[in-house]
Design a protein around this motif. Sequence first.
Motif, short mmCIF file in Angstrom:
data_model
loop_
_atom_site.label_atom_id
_atom_site.label_comp_id
_atom_site.label_asym_id
_atom_site.label_seq_id
_atom_site.Cartn_x
_atom_site.Cartn_y
_atom_site.Cartn_z
N VAL A 118 7.79 0.45 5.04
CA VAL A 118 8.22 1.06 6.83
C VAL A 118 9.84 1.47 6.38
O VAL A 118 9.81 2.21 7.31
N ASP A 119 10.38 0.36 6.43
CA ASP A 119 12.17 1.10 6.02
C ASP A 119 12.63 1.38 5.54
O ASP A 119 12.61 2.11 5.54
N ASN A 120 11.40 1.56 4.01
CA ASN A 120 12.19 2.50 2.93
C ASN A 120 11.78 4.82 3.85
O ASN A 120 10.84 4.05 3.73
N PRO A 121 12.83 4.87 2.94
CA PRO A 121 12.71 6.44 3.81
C PRO A 121 11.37 7.03 3.05
O PRO A 121 10.80 8.59 3.11
N ASP A 122 11.30 6.52 1.68
CA ASP A 122 10.35 7.43 0.33
C ASP A 122 8.92 6.57 0.58
O ASP A 122 8.78 7.42 -0.75
N THR A 123 8.65 5.94 1.45
CA THR A 123 7.31 5.31 0.91
C THR A 123 6.29 5.20 2.10
O THR A 123 7.35 5.11 3.65
N GLU A 124 5.19 5.25 2.23
CA GLU A 124 4.52 5.13 3.64
C GLU A 124 3.35 4.45 3.31
O GLU A 124 2.31 4.59 2.06
N LEU A 125 3.07 3.89 4.46
CA LEU A 125 2.10 2.22 4.07
C LEU A 125 0.76 3.38 4.84
O LEU A 125 1.14 3.36 6.12
N VAL A 126 -0.20 3.71 3.86
CA VAL A 126 -0.87 4.10 4.27
C VAL A 126 -2.32 3.07 5.30
O VAL A 126 -3.24 3.72 5.36
N ALA A 127 -2.74 2.01 4.42
CA ALA A 127 -3.33 1.22 4.55
C ALA A 127 -3.70 -0.16 4.21
O ALA A 127 -2.28 -0.92 3.77
N ILE A 128 -3.96 -1.03 5.05
CA ILE A 128 -4.14 -2.87 4.62
C ILE A 128 -5.12 -2.67 4.34
O ILE A 128 -6.26 -3.00 5.25
N CYS A 129 -5.35 -3.79 3.71
CA CYS A 129 -6.69 -4.61 3.06
C CYS A 129 -6.93 -6.01 3.60
O CYS A 129 -5.46 -6.26 2.29
N ASP A 130 -7.81 -6.94 3.36
CA ASP A 130 -7.58 -8.31 3.41
C ASP A 130 -9.21 -8.94 3.37
O ASP A 130 -9.29 -8.62 4.45
N GLU A 131 -9.76 -9.36 2.22
CA GLU A 131 -11.37 -9.94 2.11
C GLU A 131 -11.78 -10.77 2.62
O GLU A 131 -12.54 -11.08 3.06
N ASP A 132 -10.08 -11.69 2.70
CA ASP A 132 -10.70 -13.67 3.12
C ASP A 132 -10.16 -14.04 4.66
O ASP A 132 -9.56 -14.20 3.83
N PRO A 133 -10.63 -13.18 5.17
CA PRO A 133 -9.55 -14.16 6.36
C PRO A 133 -9.15 -14.87 6.46
O PRO A 133 -8.43 -15.90 7.22
#
Length: 376
Positions: free
Chosen positions: A23-38
């Motif tokens: 999130v802090d890097n101007p050249d990257t975008e966080l588009v999704a997060i995923c976890d299958e085993d809470p």
Amino acid sequence: MTWTVAGINFAHFHMGDQLGNVVDNPDTELVAICDEDPERATLSLETTAEQFDLDDEQVYRDHERCLEENDVDLVVTCPVPTEHADWVEHLAEYDVHVQLEKPFATSVEDCERAMAAMEDSAGELAINWPLAWYPTHRTTKRLVEEGRIGEVIEVHYYDGNRGGQRFTEVEYGDEGEMHFMGDLEGGGPIENVEPRQRDEQAWWHDPDSGGGSLHDYLGYGTTFGTWFRGGDLPISVTANTFVPDHMDVDTHCIAVAKYEEGLSKFESRWGTFTDPWIDQPQPKCGFVLVGTEGTISCYDYEETVRVQDEDHPEGYEVEVDDLAPPKQGPIQYMVDRMETEEPVEFGPLRPDLCRDAQRIADAAVESAERGEEVFL
């Protein structure tokens, strides 16, 4: 160009730090997060979505859907150690770049599985060791390469934290920093605290998942020790571990590695008197290198390294280097690799070096189990 990133598998709470870097890097975008085993996750998917202002449609419980519905360039993944090769194989199918949180794996065989999977993929694989971004250790590598202490003939490593009894769940602080929920203040090893029921169920305390201090911390020492030594590996390893009566995993490991030039020591500890990121315990967490012409001590989080050489036997302090782009952090480095289309070449992140260093860790596990010296 903006590079798209997904965070997949939240077993290790380092995920929160890495997504913060995205999130802090101007050249990257966080588009999704995923976890299958809470149940195994030590960081909440829902809390992370709130922390980074993600919409519901950006939160997944199925990695295949996540990668099929999003155009992802880079995946940050933090599985339990024994499943690292499995997850690299899953992700390699989608031709994404993969930043895998340490350790590389819990066996050389798994390291080679992961490397083979990425050879058939369009992406690059990097193993992120947080110590790679500590200026003390980077400064030490520079001094070694300059020949300041001659040839490195001994590496003495000690590192760890107060204990794994807090690793059940981690939360975000008011300013985005990570901290253990219900952490204990003051000093003293937390390993002496009887685990709560959920602690006992956490993967950190499961030997089949790669729990324990050896898998958590020894790889830092073996990987950076191999890096400092220019890739040299030992002839043999003799190791012992301590497993408290109320736990199934070790809280202390000492591995002595025999090289052509002599002995080196790699020591991992859950049970330091203080956490080094708050107050350095004694022994200090970090490295001492002995060379043919001098010595260097470099400790985590400090602002100087100490050098002895033939002209200064009393020793002197060297201010740590300012880290320069593109090697100020893992996300920044991976952006550079994607932009230049160059392979991962930075020592501690290189899969081949990490695989070679895993041979030392594997030998330590085998030695501790057999109670005898193990030859590589």
